[in-house]
Design a protein around this motif. Structure first.
Motif, PDB file in Angstrom:
ATOM      1  N   VAL A   7     -62.919   0.097  69.261  1.00  0.00           N
ATOM      2  CA  VAL A   7     -64.220   0.050  69.924  1.00  0.00           C
ATOM      3  C   VAL A   7     -64.433   1.438  70.504  1.00  0.00           C
ATOM      4  N   CYS A   9     -66.464   3.858  72.899  1.00  0.00           N
ATOM      5  CA  CYS A   9     -67.265   3.810  74.122  1.00  0.00           C
ATOM      6  C   CYS A   9     -67.838   5.190  74.400  1.00  0.00           C
ATOM      7  N   VAL A  20     -70.428   0.831  81.453  1.00  0.00           N
ATOM      8  CA  VAL A  20     -70.262   0.996  80.008  1.00  0.00           C
ATOM      9  C   VAL A  20     -68.781   0.908  79.638  1.00  0.00           C
ATOM     10  N   HIS A  23     -67.494  -2.720  79.979  1.00  0.00           N
ATOM     11  CA  HIS A  23     -67.904  -3.589  78.883  1.00  0.00           C
ATOM     12  C   HIS A  23     -67.204  -3.228  77.571  1.00  0.00           C
ATOM     13  N   ALA A  24     -67.033  -1.950  77.319  1.00  0.00           N
ATOM     14  CA  ALA A  24     -66.327  -1.542  76.104  1.00  0.00           C
ATOM     15  C   ALA A  24     -64.885  -2.044  76.118  1.00  0.00           C
ATOM     16  N   ALA A  28     -63.383  -4.814  73.616  1.00  0.00           N
ATOM     17  CA  ALA A  28     -62.181  -4.441  72.860  1.00  0.00           C
ATOM     18  C   ALA A  28     -61.073  -5.466  73.097  1.00  0.00           C
ATOM     19  N   CYS A  35     -59.604   0.648  72.588  1.00  0.00           N
ATOM     20  CA  CYS A  35     -60.867   1.238  73.011  1.00  0.00           C
ATOM     21  C   CYS A  35     -60.674   2.738  73.176  1.00  0.00           C
ATOM     22  N   VAL A  95     -70.187   1.166  71.988  1.00  0.00           N
ATOM     23  CA  VAL A  95     -70.730   0.659  73.250  1.00  0.00           C
ATOM     24  C   VAL A  95     -71.257   1.862  74.025  1.00  0.00           C
TER      25      VAL A  95
END
Length: 178
Positions: A7, A9, A20, A23-24, A28, A35, A95
């Motif tokens: 993921v 970010c 941010v 949430h990432a 993940a 991440c 993200v």
């Protein structure tokens, strides 16, 4: 087929950075993927990665182990860098935050967010500047948002989008809803 291996970010170190990154990391965790944090700088300097990590650690909630996340610092045009890094890191999801800069789409999304949505081939999760969280990083990362709405572009190859939507739906509702 797999939706990706990480993921990504993307942060600008502005006021939304903590939300941010939170949430990432949460998404993940839900997807069982690592991440990586991406920051696009005007110019590179020797200690910039450490500065980005420090800024993210200060902005993000205490539950988030920033020291365990890989930091990528790049220069260039944001939409190009995000697309290139998403491809290079085989991102399942990008993200990033949204901003308000003018024009209806720009008002709702922000100019960089709108450009990334238009030009990036990887699914994108936009984190709005509200206080509503869609993930929880408690004992185990979990979705807390309830029903998910995932936009899928059927005009293009959408296998990755459908698989990611399915994985998120499974994570949000691990048991059948019948």
């Amino acid at each position: 087929m797999t939706t990706g291996s990480t993921v990504l970010c993307a942060v600008d170190l502005g006021p939304q950075t903590g939300r941010v990154v939170y949430h990432a990391a949460g998404i993940a965790g839900v997807l069982g993927l690592p991440c990586k944090i991406l920051h696009i700088a005007a110019a590179l300097s020797p200690h910039l990665e450490a500065q980005v990590a420090d800024a993210c650690a200060k902005a993000a909630p205490y539950e988030l182990p920033i020291d365990k996340l890989e930091i990528l610092v790049r220069t260039g045009v944001a939409v190009d860098v995000v697309g290139r890094e998403a491809a290079a890191n085989r991102a399942a999801l990008v993200v990033m935050g949204t901003g308000t800069h003018g024009g209806l789409v720009k008002l709702l999304l922000g100019s960089t967010s709108a450009a990334v949505l238009e030009h990036t081939q990887v699914p994108v999760l936009l984190v709005p500047p509200t206080h509503v969280n869609i993930v929880d990083l408690g004992d185990r990362a979990a979705l807390t948002c309830g029903p998910l709405l995932v936009a899928i572009d059927l005009a293009e190859e959408s296998d990755r989008q459908v698989e990611l939507a399915s994985r998120l739906a499974d994570a949000g509702h691990p048991k059948p809803l019948y």
